[in-house]
Design a protein around this motif. Structure first.
Motif, PDB file in Angstrom:
ATOM      1  N   UNK A  75       0.855  -1.178   0.000  1.00 30.22           N
ATOM      2  CA  UNK A  75       0.000   0.000   0.000  1.00 30.22           C
ATOM      3  C   UNK A  75       0.896   1.234   0.000  1.00 30.22           C
ATOM      4  N   UNK A  76       0.361   2.343  -0.488  1.00 30.77           N
ATOM      5  CA  UNK A  76       1.092   3.607  -0.444  1.00 30.77           C
ATOM      6  C   UNK A  76       0.208   4.629   0.238  1.00 30.77           C
ATOM      7  N   UNK A  77       0.795   5.385   1.152  1.00 32.74           N
ATOM      8  CA  UNK A  77       0.008   6.358   1.893  1.00 32.74           C
ATOM      9  C   UNK A  77       0.882   7.433   2.507  1.00 32.74           C
ATOM     10  N   UNK A  78       0.255   8.262   3.335  1.00 31.75           N
ATOM     11  CA  UNK A  78       0.906   9.408   3.952  1.00 31.75           C
ATOM     12  C   UNK A  78       1.000   9.171   5.455  1.00 31.75           C
ATOM     13  N   UNK A  79       2.158   9.482   6.027  1.00 31.54           N
ATOM     14  CA  UNK A  79       2.358   9.333   7.473  1.00 31.54           C
ATOM     15  C   UNK A  79       1.580  10.436   8.179  1.00 31.54           C
ATOM     16  N   UNK A  80       0.712  10.042   9.122  1.00 36.27           N
ATOM     17  CA  UNK A  80      -0.065  11.023   9.877  1.00 36.27           C
ATOM     18  C   UNK A  80       0.415  11.143  11.319  1.00 36.27           C
ATOM     19  N   UNK A  81       1.205  10.174  11.806  1.00 38.40           N
ATOM     20  CA  UNK A  81       1.733  10.245  13.162  1.00 38.40           C
ATOM     21  C   UNK A  81       3.036   9.465  13.240  1.00 38.40           C
ATOM     22  N   UNK A  82       4.012  10.057  13.946  1.00 37.73           N
ATOM     23  CA  UNK A  82       5.274   9.365  14.173  1.00 37.73           C
ATOM     24  C   UNK A  82       5.698   9.461  15.644  1.00 37.73           C
ATOM     25  N   UNK A  83       4.733   9.597  16.533  1.00 34.20           N
ATOM     26  CA  UNK A  83       5.027   9.816  17.952  1.00 34.20           C
ATOM     27  C   UNK A  83       5.483   8.569  18.681  1.00 34.20           C
ATOM     28  N   UNK A  84       5.162   7.394  18.144  1.00 33.53           N
ATOM     29  CA  UNK A  84       5.569   6.153  18.792  1.00 33.53           C
ATOM     30  C   UNK A  84       6.990   5.780  18.377  1.00 33.53           C
ATOM     31  N   UNK A  92       9.681   3.593  16.765  1.00 33.14           N
ATOM     32  CA  UNK A  92       9.775   2.597  15.692  1.00 33.14           C
ATOM     33  C   UNK A  92       8.425   2.246  15.069  1.00 33.14           C
ATOM     34  N   UNK A  93       7.445   3.125  15.183  1.00 34.73           N
ATOM     35  CA  UNK A  93       6.119   2.885  14.616  1.00 34.73           C
ATOM     36  C   UNK A  93       5.594   4.181  14.009  1.00 34.73           C
ATOM     37  N   UNK A  94       4.974   4.075  12.844  1.00 37.07           N
ATOM     38  CA  UNK A  94       4.298   5.215  12.232  1.00 37.07           C
ATOM     39  C   UNK A  94       2.876   4.805  11.883  1.00 37.07           C
ATOM     40  N   UNK A  95       1.986   5.787  11.848  1.00 42.62           N
ATOM     41  CA  UNK A  95       0.617   5.554  11.415  1.00 42.62           C
ATOM     42  C   UNK A  95       0.494   6.108  10.008  1.00 42.62           C
ATOM     43  N   UNK A  96       0.076   5.249   9.069  1.00 41.26           N
ATOM     44  CA  UNK A  96       0.011   5.615   7.657  1.00 41.26           C
ATOM     45  C   UNK A  96      -1.448   5.623   7.220  1.00 41.26           C
ATOM     46  N   UNK A 106     -20.694   7.574  -8.339  1.00 50.55           N
ATOM     47  CA  UNK A 106     -19.773   8.651  -7.979  1.00 50.55           C
ATOM     48  C   UNK A 106     -18.556   8.041  -7.277  1.00 50.55           C
ATOM     49  N   UNK A 107     -17.371   8.552  -7.566  1.00 50.14           N
ATOM     50  CA  UNK A 107     -16.158   8.042  -6.952  1.00 50.14           C
ATOM     51  C   UNK A 107     -16.076   8.560  -5.513  1.00 50.14           C
ATOM     52  N   UNK A 108     -15.942   7.635  -4.566  1.00 46.43           N
ATOM     53  CA  UNK A 108     -15.904   7.969  -3.149  1.00 46.43           C
ATOM     54  C   UNK A 108     -14.543   7.585  -2.591  1.00 46.43           C
ATOM     55  N   UNK A 109     -13.942   8.513  -1.840  1.00 47.66           N
ATOM     56  CA  UNK A 109     -12.661   8.249  -1.193  1.00 47.66           C
ATOM     57  C   UNK A 109     -12.907   7.693   0.212  1.00 47.66           C
ATOM     58  N   UNK A 110     -12.274   6.568   0.518  1.00 45.35           N
ATOM     59  CA  UNK A 110     -12.335   6.040   1.874  1.00 45.35           C
ATOM     60  C   UNK A 110     -10.909   5.876   2.383  1.00 45.35           C
ATOM     61  N   UNK A 111     -10.688   6.239   3.637  1.00 46.71           N
ATOM     62  CA  UNK A 111      -9.360   6.214   4.229  1.00 46.71           C
ATOM     63  C   UNK A 111      -9.279   5.143   5.298  1.00 46.71           C
ATOM     64  N   UNK A 112      -8.087   4.560   5.435  1.00 42.80           N
ATOM     65  CA  UNK A 112      -7.844   3.586   6.483  1.00 42.80           C
ATOM     66  C   UNK A 112      -6.444   3.830   7.032  1.00 42.80           C
ATOM     67  N   UNK A 113      -6.303   3.723   8.348  1.00 42.83           N
ATOM     68  CA  UNK A 113      -5.013   3.918   8.986  1.00 42.83           C
ATOM     69  C   UNK A 113      -4.371   2.574   9.292  1.00 42.83           C
ATOM     70  N   UNK A 114      -3.085   2.462   8.997  1.00 44.56           N
ATOM     71  CA  UNK A 114      -2.305   1.264   9.288  1.00 44.56           C
ATOM     72  C   UNK A 114      -1.132   1.662  10.174  1.00 44.56           C
ATOM     73  N   UNK A 115      -0.848   0.851  11.196  1.00 49.18           N
ATOM     74  CA  UNK A 115       0.368   1.030  11.976  1.00 49.18           C
ATOM     75  C   UNK A 115       1.464   0.223  11.308  1.00 49.18           C
ATOM     76  N   UNK A 116       2.584   0.876  11.022  1.00 49.67           N
ATOM     77  CA  UNK A 116       3.678   0.225  10.303  1.00 49.67           C
ATOM     78  C   UNK A 116       4.974   0.359  11.089  1.00 49.67           C
ATOM     79  N   UNK A 117       5.809  -0.665  10.984  1.00 43.94           N
ATOM     80  CA  UNK A 117       7.096  -0.702  11.679  1.00 43.94           C
ATOM     81  C   UNK A 117       8.123   0.120  10.910  1.00 43.94           C
ATOM     82  N   UNK A 118       8.774   1.052  11.607  1.00 48.42           N
ATOM     83  CA  UNK A 118       9.816   1.908  11.024  1.00 48.42           C
ATOM     84  C   UNK A 118      11.077   1.711  11.870  1.00 48.42           C
ATOM     85  N   UNK A 119      11.916   0.780  11.465  1.00 43.09           N
ATOM     86  CA  UNK A 119      13.052   0.338  12.285  1.00 43.09           C
ATOM     87  C   UNK A 119      13.998   1.476  12.656  1.00 43.09           C
ATOM     88  N   UNK A 120      14.299   2.381  11.719  1.00 45.90           N
ATOM     89  CA  UNK A 120      15.303   3.423  11.972  1.00 45.90           C
ATOM     90  C   UNK A 120      14.694   4.772  12.339  1.00 45.90           C
TER      91      UNK A 120
END
Length: 81
Positions: free
Chosen positions: A6-15, A17-21, A34-48
Motif C-alpha cells: 500500500x502507499x500512503x501518507x504518514x499522519x503520526x510518528x510519535x511512537x 519505531x512505529x508510524x501511522x500511515x 460517484x467516486x468515493x474516497x475512503x481512508x484507512x489507517x495502518x500502523x507500520x514498523x519503522x526500524x530506523x
C-alpha cells in the motif's frame, strides 16, 4: 502468494519505531457511480525512525509485530517539504 503493498501518507510518528500511515482508496458508489474516497489507517514498523509526518511511504505486509502492527515500511517515496 505475494505480499500486499500500500502507499500512503504518514499522519503520526510519535511512537518509537512505529508510524501511522493513512491509505486512501477510491471506489465507485454501487448505485450512483460517484467516486468515493475512503481512508484507512495502518500502523507500520519503522526500524530506523526515518519517517516524519507528511512523508509519502510504501508499506508491505509482515508478520504480527505487536498487538496492532502488521505492516512494515518498505521505502520512503517522498519526504515532506
Amino acid at each position: 502468494m505475494p505480499k500486499k503493498e500500500r502507499q500512503g501518507v504518514v499522519v503520526s510518528d510519535k511512537m518509537d519505531k512505529t508510524v501511522v500511515v493513512k491509505v486512501a482508496s477510491y471506489d465507485p458508489h454501487p448505485k450512483y457511480k460517484k467516486i468515493i474516497e475512503s481512508n484507512k489507517n495502518y500502523k507500520a514498523h519503522d526500524e530506523k525512525n526515518e519517517c516524519g509526518v507528511g512523508d509519502t511511504v510504501r508499506i508491505v505486509e509482515s508478520k504480527p509485530l505487536s498487538g496492532g502492527k502488521r505492516w512494515s515500511v518498505l521505502e520512503i517515496v517522498e519526504k515532506a517539504k
